[in-house]
Design a protein around this motif. Structure first.
Motif, PDB file in Angstrom:
ATOM      1  N   ALA A  45       0.827  -1.208   0.000  1.00  0.00           N
ATOM      2  CA  ALA A  45       0.000   0.000   0.000  1.00  0.00           C
ATOM      3  C   ALA A  45       0.861   1.258   0.000  1.00  0.00           C
ATOM      4  O   ALA A  45       0.554   2.242  -0.680  1.00  0.00           O
ATOM      5  CB  ALA A  45      -0.933  -0.003   1.203  1.00  0.00           C
ATOM      6  N   VAL A  46       1.930   1.259   0.770  1.00  0.00           N
ATOM      7  CA  VAL A  46       2.791   2.430   0.867  1.00  0.00           C
ATOM      8  C   VAL A  46       3.702   2.541  -0.352  1.00  0.00           C
ATOM      9  O   VAL A  46       3.933   3.627  -0.863  1.00  0.00           O
ATOM     10  CB  VAL A  46       3.617   2.380   2.176  1.00  0.00           C
ATOM     11  CG1 VAL A  46       4.657   3.463   2.193  1.00  0.00           C
ATOM     12  CG2 VAL A  46       2.704   2.498   3.367  1.00  0.00           C
ATOM     13  N   ASN A  47       4.203   1.420  -0.856  1.00  0.00           N
ATOM     14  CA  ASN A  47       5.071   1.350  -2.028  1.00  0.00           C
ATOM     15  C   ASN A  47       6.217   2.363  -1.950  1.00  0.00           C
ATOM     16  O   ASN A  47       6.159   3.440  -2.550  1.00  0.00           O
ATOM     17  CB  ASN A  47       4.264   1.562  -3.303  1.00  0.00           C
ATOM     18  CG  ASN A  47       5.044   1.184  -4.538  1.00  0.00           C
ATOM     19  OD1 ASN A  47       6.226   0.858  -4.468  1.00  0.00           O
ATOM     20  ND2 ASN A  47       4.398   1.219  -5.678  1.00  0.00           N
ATOM     21  N   PRO A  48       7.265   2.032  -1.214  1.00  0.00           N
ATOM     22  CA  PRO A  48       8.351   2.988  -1.013  1.00  0.00           C
ATOM     23  C   PRO A  48       9.036   3.442  -2.309  1.00  0.00           C
ATOM     24  O   PRO A  48       9.454   4.585  -2.407  1.00  0.00           O
ATOM     25  CB  PRO A  48       9.327   2.255  -0.097  1.00  0.00           C
ATOM     26  CG  PRO A  48       8.902   0.844  -0.078  1.00  0.00           C
ATOM     27  CD  PRO A  48       7.495   0.774  -0.535  1.00  0.00           C
ATOM     28  N   LEU A  49       9.127   2.572  -3.307  1.00  0.00           N
ATOM     29  CA  LEU A  49       9.752   3.002  -4.563  1.00  0.00           C
ATOM     30  C   LEU A  49       8.950   4.130  -5.201  1.00  0.00           C
ATOM     31  O   LEU A  49       9.510   5.104  -5.710  1.00  0.00           O
ATOM     32  CB  LEU A  49       9.863   1.821  -5.528  1.00  0.00           C
ATOM     33  CG  LEU A  49      10.818   0.707  -5.115  1.00  0.00           C
ATOM     34  CD1 LEU A  49      10.775  -0.421  -6.126  1.00  0.00           C
ATOM     35  CD2 LEU A  49      12.222   1.247  -4.985  1.00  0.00           C
ATOM     36  N   ARG A  50       7.640   3.998  -5.164  1.00  0.00           N
ATOM     37  CA  ARG A  50       6.775   5.038  -5.727  1.00  0.00           C
ATOM     38  C   ARG A  50       6.895   6.328  -4.913  1.00  0.00           C
ATOM     39  O   ARG A  50       6.949   7.422  -5.468  1.00  0.00           O
ATOM     40  CB  ARG A  50       5.331   4.545  -5.746  1.00  0.00           C
ATOM     41  CG  ARG A  50       4.368   5.499  -6.386  1.00  0.00           C
ATOM     42  CD  ARG A  50       2.985   4.836  -6.516  1.00  0.00           C
ATOM     43  NE  ARG A  50       2.032   5.739  -7.090  1.00  0.00           N
ATOM     44  CZ  ARG A  50       1.244   6.545  -6.402  1.00  0.00           C
ATOM     45  NH1 ARG A  50       1.277   6.535  -5.087  1.00  0.00           N
ATOM     46  NH2 ARG A  50       0.403   7.354  -6.998  1.00  0.00           N
ATOM     47  N   GLN A  51       6.953   6.191  -3.594  1.00  0.00           N
ATOM     48  CA  GLN A  51       7.059   7.372  -2.734  1.00  0.00           C
ATOM     49  C   GLN A  51       8.372   8.115  -2.992  1.00  0.00           C
ATOM     50  O   GLN A  51       8.389   9.346  -3.085  1.00  0.00           O
ATOM     51  CB  GLN A  51       6.984   6.960  -1.255  1.00  0.00           C
ATOM     52  CG  GLN A  51       5.673   6.320  -0.858  1.00  0.00           C
ATOM     53  CD  GLN A  51       4.522   7.291  -0.892  1.00  0.00           C
ATOM     54  OE1 GLN A  51       4.685   8.468  -0.631  1.00  0.00           O
ATOM     55  NE2 GLN A  51       3.350   6.799  -1.246  1.00  0.00           N
ATOM     56  N   PHE A  52       9.477   7.378  -3.122  1.00  0.00           N
ATOM     57  CA  PHE A  52      10.769   8.012  -3.397  1.00  0.00           C
ATOM     58  C   PHE A  52      10.762   8.676  -4.779  1.00  0.00           C
ATOM     59  O   PHE A  52      11.320   9.760  -4.956  1.00  0.00           O
ATOM     60  CB  PHE A  52      11.915   7.009  -3.304  1.00  0.00           C
ATOM     61  CG  PHE A  52      12.272   6.645  -1.892  1.00  0.00           C
ATOM     62  CD1 PHE A  52      12.479   7.618  -0.929  1.00  0.00           C
ATOM     63  CD2 PHE A  52      12.405   5.317  -1.517  1.00  0.00           C
ATOM     64  CE1 PHE A  52      12.814   7.291   0.370  1.00  0.00           C
ATOM     65  CE2 PHE A  52      12.735   4.981  -0.214  1.00  0.00           C
ATOM     66  CZ  PHE A  52      12.944   5.962   0.728  1.00  0.00           C
ATOM     67  N   ALA A  53      10.147   8.019  -5.769  1.00  0.00           N
ATOM     68  CA  ALA A  53      10.076   8.595  -7.113  1.00  0.00           C
ATOM     69  C   ALA A  53       9.258   9.891  -7.094  1.00  0.00           C
ATOM     70  O   ALA A  53       9.630  10.872  -7.745  1.00  0.00           O
ATOM     71  CB  ALA A  53       9.465   7.589  -8.092  1.00  0.00           C
ATOM     72  N   GLN A  54       8.162   9.902  -6.350  1.00  0.00           N
ATOM     73  CA  GLN A  54       7.370  11.127  -6.246  1.00  0.00           C
ATOM     74  C   GLN A  54       8.147  12.237  -5.543  1.00  0.00           C
ATOM     75  O   GLN A  54       8.053  13.403  -5.933  1.00  0.00           O
ATOM     76  CB  GLN A  54       6.064  10.847  -5.495  1.00  0.00           C
ATOM     77  CG  GLN A  54       5.064  10.063  -6.316  1.00  0.00           C
ATOM     78  CD  GLN A  54       3.819   9.729  -5.520  1.00  0.00           C
ATOM     79  OE1 GLN A  54       3.864   9.563  -4.305  1.00  0.00           O
ATOM     80  NE2 GLN A  54       2.701   9.611  -6.214  1.00  0.00           N
ATOM     81  N   ALA A  55       8.923  11.889  -4.547  1.00  0.00           N
ATOM     82  CA  ALA A  55       9.738  12.891  -3.847  1.00  0.00           C
ATOM     83  C   ALA A  55      10.799  13.468  -4.780  1.00  0.00           C
ATOM     84  O   ALA A  55      11.040  14.685  -4.783  1.00  0.00           O
ATOM     85  CB  ALA A  55      10.391  12.277  -2.616  1.00  0.00           C
ATOM     86  N   ARG A  56      11.447  12.604  -5.582  1.00  0.00           N
ATOM     87  CA  ARG A  56      12.442  13.104  -6.539  1.00  0.00           C
ATOM     88  C   ARG A  56      11.790  14.021  -7.576  1.00  0.00           C
ATOM     89  O   ARG A  56      12.351  15.053  -7.940  1.00  0.00           O
ATOM     90  CB  ARG A  56      13.155  11.934  -7.229  1.00  0.00           C
ATOM     91  CG  ARG A  56      14.169  11.228  -6.348  1.00  0.00           C
ATOM     92  CD  ARG A  56      15.004  10.247  -7.149  1.00  0.00           C
ATOM     93  NE  ARG A  56      14.204   9.190  -7.753  1.00  0.00           N
ATOM     94  CZ  ARG A  56      13.894   8.038  -7.173  1.00  0.00           C
ATOM     95  NH1 ARG A  56      14.311   7.798  -5.948  1.00  0.00           N
ATOM     96  NH2 ARG A  56      13.171   7.138  -7.801  1.00  0.00           N
ATOM     97  N   ASN A  57      10.598  13.656  -8.030  1.00  0.00           N
ATOM     98  CA  ASN A  57       9.914  14.499  -9.008  1.00  0.00           C
ATOM     99  C   ASN A  57       9.491  15.833  -8.416  1.00  0.00           C
ATOM    100  O   ASN A  57       9.534  16.856  -9.090  1.00  0.00           O
ATOM    101  CB  ASN A  57       8.721  13.766  -9.623  1.00  0.00           C
ATOM    102  CG  ASN A  57       9.140  12.889 -10.779  1.00  0.00           C
ATOM    103  OD1 ASN A  57      10.259  12.981 -11.267  1.00  0.00           O
ATOM    104  ND2 ASN A  57       8.250  12.034 -11.231  1.00  0.00           N
ATOM    105  N   ALA A  58       9.099  15.836  -7.164  1.00  0.00           N
ATOM    106  CA  ALA A  58       8.765  17.100  -6.501  1.00  0.00           C
ATOM    107  C   ALA A  58      10.010  17.986  -6.411  1.00  0.00           C
ATOM    108  O   ALA A  58       9.947  19.204  -6.641  1.00  0.00           O
ATOM    109  CB  ALA A  58       8.193  16.847  -5.117  1.00  0.00           C
TER     110      ALA A  58
END
Length: 174
Positions: A45-58
């Protein structure tokens, strides 16, 4: 009823009385299994890879906006022109990477408009620590000025993250 016979001092395992503090091995294994399943569900549910990718894009979006603001501020200070004795004109035909090798934007913006040129959070590098930096740097961002409309576009090609399906290069124009 047996008289005169003492009851055995042990009882078979089947007849043993359990206290609240006793746990069976199977109970412990079931609890560990349930915890493993819940942990897996939470990680999916949290999907850390997706969260890190969103942080890099921000971070990329913020960096692109910072570079574009600095270029715009320089142009406002120089009456709409970017080029000067220390700065080459902005590329018009093809977007060029902001780096020491392709299009060196650093002398035009640092330290007046930026403290340092921001770089892509995953692949960019900038080892400059002094005002007169001779180190190579690579922001992984591109810049281009439309020759007709004079709009400046700064892009972050690294925003097309594999962990984010459907993500694409992020560009900002002014």
């Amino acid at each position: 009823m047996l008289r005169g016979c003492a009851l055995p001092t042990y009882l078979p395992l089947m007849h043993r009385q359990y206290t609240v503090r006793d746990f069976l091995l199977i109970e412990i294994l079931v609890v560990i299994g349930m915890l493993a399943i819940l942990t897996t569900i939470v990680l999916v549910a949290v999907n850390p890879l997706r969260q890190f990718a969103q942080a890099r894009n921000a971070q990329r979006q913020a960096n692109v906006a910072t570079i574009l603001n600095a270029v715009s501020n320089r142009m406002a200070d120089t009456r709409g022109l970017f080029a000067s004795a220390s700065c080459d004109p902005l590329p018009t035909e093809v977007a060029k990477e902001i780096s020491s090798e392709s299009y060196d934007l650093r002398p035009c913006l640092v330290p007046t408009y930026l403290s340092e040129v921001p770089v892509d959070p995953s692949t960019g590098e900038n080892n400059c620590t002094t005002l007169t930096c001779t180190e190579e740097y690579s922001t992984e961002y591109t810049v281009r000025q439309d020759p007709v409309a004079s709009r400046i576009t700064v892009c972050a090609p690294g925003a097309a993250e594999s962990a984010l399906p459907g993500s694409e290069e992020f560009c900002l124009s002014r």
